[in-house]
Design a protein around this motif. Structure first.
Motif, PDB file in Angstrom:
ATOM      1  N   ASN A 174      25.115  29.353  86.114  1.00 59.17           N
ATOM      2  CA  ASN A 174      25.107  29.906  87.470  1.00 59.17           C
ATOM      3  C   ASN A 174      24.024  29.182  88.256  1.00 59.17           C
ATOM      4  OD1 ASN A 174      25.088  31.426  89.836  1.00 59.17           O
ATOM      5  ND2 ASN A 174      23.906  33.101  88.924  1.00 59.17           N
ATOM      6  N   THR A 178      21.776  34.083  93.399  1.00 57.01           N
ATOM      7  CA  THR A 178      22.089  35.497  93.183  1.00 57.01           C
ATOM      8  C   THR A 178      22.716  35.678  91.802  1.00 57.01           C
ATOM      9  OG1 THR A 178      24.295  35.270  94.171  1.00 57.01           O
ATOM     10  CG2 THR A 178      22.485  35.906  95.639  1.00 57.01           C
ATOM     11  N   ASN A 179      22.714  36.914  91.319  1.00 53.65           N
ATOM     12  CA  ASN A 179      23.394  37.206  90.060  1.00 53.65           C
ATOM     13  C   ASN A 179      24.874  36.881  90.183  1.00 53.65           C
ATOM     14  OD1 ASN A 179      21.038  38.108  88.895  1.00 53.65           O
ATOM     15  ND2 ASN A 179      21.518  40.278  89.117  1.00 53.65           N
ATOM     16  N   LYS A 180      25.460  36.461  89.087  1.00 55.87           N
ATOM     17  CA  LYS A 180      26.873  36.083  89.091  1.00 55.87           C
ATOM     18  C   LYS A 180      27.565  36.705  87.885  1.00 55.87           C
ATOM     19  CE  LYS A 180      30.473  33.309  90.159  1.00 55.87           C
ATOM     20  NZ  LYS A 180      31.134  33.146  91.460  1.00 55.87           N
ATOM     21  N   THR A 181      28.634  37.452  88.136  1.00 55.49           N
ATOM     22  CA  THR A 181      29.455  37.995  87.061  1.00 55.49           C
ATOM     23  C   THR A 181      30.737  37.183  86.977  1.00 55.49           C
ATOM     24  OG1 THR A 181      28.565  40.233  87.327  1.00 55.49           O
ATOM     25  CG2 THR A 181      30.674  40.013  86.192  1.00 55.49           C
ATOM     26  N   SER A 201      21.798  37.038  78.210  1.00 57.15           N
ATOM     27  CA  SER A 201      22.709  37.483  79.261  1.00 57.15           C
ATOM     28  C   SER A 201      23.517  38.686  78.791  1.00 57.15           C
ATOM     29  CB  SER A 201      23.661  36.350  79.666  1.00 57.15           C
ATOM     30  OG  SER A 201      22.944  35.259  80.187  1.00 57.15           O
ATOM     31  N   ASN A 213      27.316  38.230  82.741  1.00 62.82           N
ATOM     32  CA  ASN A 213      26.492  38.339  83.941  1.00 62.82           C
ATOM     33  C   ASN A 213      25.310  37.393  83.808  1.00 62.82           C
ATOM     34  OD1 ASN A 213      24.071  39.741  85.539  1.00 62.82           O
ATOM     35  ND2 ASN A 213      26.006  40.311  86.494  1.00 62.82           N
ATOM     36  N   LYS A 215      21.912  35.501  85.530  1.00 63.88           N
ATOM     37  CA  LYS A 215      20.879  35.582  86.550  1.00 63.88           C
ATOM     38  C   LYS A 215      20.907  34.322  87.419  1.00 63.88           C
ATOM     39  CE  LYS A 215      17.809  38.385  83.655  1.00 63.88           C
ATOM     40  NZ  LYS A 215      16.495  38.452  82.962  1.00 63.88           N
ATOM     41  N   PRO A 216      20.229  34.344  88.571  1.00 57.99           N
ATOM     42  CA  PRO A 216      20.181  33.140  89.418  1.00 57.99           C
ATOM     43  C   PRO A 216      19.603  31.941  88.671  1.00 57.99           C
ATOM     44  CG  PRO A 216      19.356  35.062  90.610  1.00 57.99           C
ATOM     45  CD  PRO A 216      19.529  35.485  89.185  1.00 57.99           C
ATOM     46  N   SER A 218      20.553  30.147  86.163  1.00 65.84           N
ATOM     47  CA  SER A 218      20.440  30.366  84.722  1.00 65.84           C
ATOM     48  C   SER A 218      21.659  29.822  83.989  1.00 65.84           C
ATOM     49  CB  SER A 218      20.274  31.862  84.417  1.00 65.84           C
ATOM     50  OG  SER A 218      21.491  32.553  84.625  1.00 65.84           O
TER      51      SER A 218
END
Length: 224
Positions: A174, A178-181, A201, A213, A215-216, A218
């Motif tokens: 990612n 922002t967080n990414k799912t 994760s 999910n 993290k930014p 990551s």
């Protein structure tokens, strides 16, 4: 790879397409060197931290100003590059100093003396994470010999698998702030039931559906 990983301007879809074309042209039997950098290039983290622009004279920048890390996000972007070159087919090559995030513009600024001690907390973090990534590759046959299976990519995320007989690794990135799912339907020949996360994760696997999910800025490497 460098401009895609370092900036928000280029999508991961461009990188996945380039990777597919390279493997198709050279074949899986060719062992290509995958590099973080070399003496002919400004150091990746210099771009990733905002200390140097891709469209400026990198050699002049090295002579005319003191190139240092501007944004510590660059360290996390560098780790993504390290994870990438260690999990795709080929031979990973880490240019000296990239294991701690040394800065540097064009030659000769990218040939500074190696820093062995008195590391900052970010340099130590990069060293520890790089060591872990290299250890994972060295001890995972799928990451060394496995077939590459592209599973997903969009502008800011990318997921692929490496499969060697019953050994499987799934690698996710990612590069957004922002967080990414990410939700993926896995092929039937990938048994992901017993996969575990290497970098903490949140992963959920049900039958052949995976949700992770990230993290930014990551990545994660799942393995069985």
């Amino acid at each position: 790879m460098r401009n895609i990983m370092a900036t928000d301007n280029e999508p991961f879809t461009k990188l996945t397409q380039s990777l597919k074309e390279s493997l198709k042209f050279y074949g899986s039997h060719s062992l290509m060197g995958n590099i973080t950098g070399n003496h002919d290039l400004p150091r990746f983290i210099t771009f990733a931290s905002g200390a140097l622009a891709f469209n400026e004279d990198d050699k002049a920048a090295g002579w005319n100003r003191d190139i240092q890390i501007i944004d510590t996000i660059g360290y996390y972007k560098l780790l993504q590059v390290t994870a990438f070159i260690n999990t795709i087919p080929g031979v990973p090559v880490i240019y000296y100093g990239d294991e701690i995030g040394m800065p540097g513009a064009g030659d000769p600024d990218n040939r500074r003396p190696m820093k062995f001690d008195n590391l900052t907390k970010f340099e130590q973090m990069v060293k520890d994470q790089t060591t872990k990534i290299v250890h994972l590759r060295r001890n995972n046959l799928a990451l060394v010999y496995g077939d590459l299976i592209m599973l997903y990519s969009d502008d800011n995320s990318m997921v692929y698998a490496r499969k060697y007989f019953n050994k499987i690794s799934i690698v996710s990135f990612n590069k957004s702030n922002t967080n990414k799912t990410i939700q993926i339907n896995l092929p039937e020949y990938i048994n992901a039931t017993n996969l575990i996360s290497s970098f903490g994760s949140d992963v959920r696997i049900t039958d052949n559906q995976m949700e992770i999910n990230l993290k930014p800025y990551s990545f994660d490497i799942l393995f069985n």
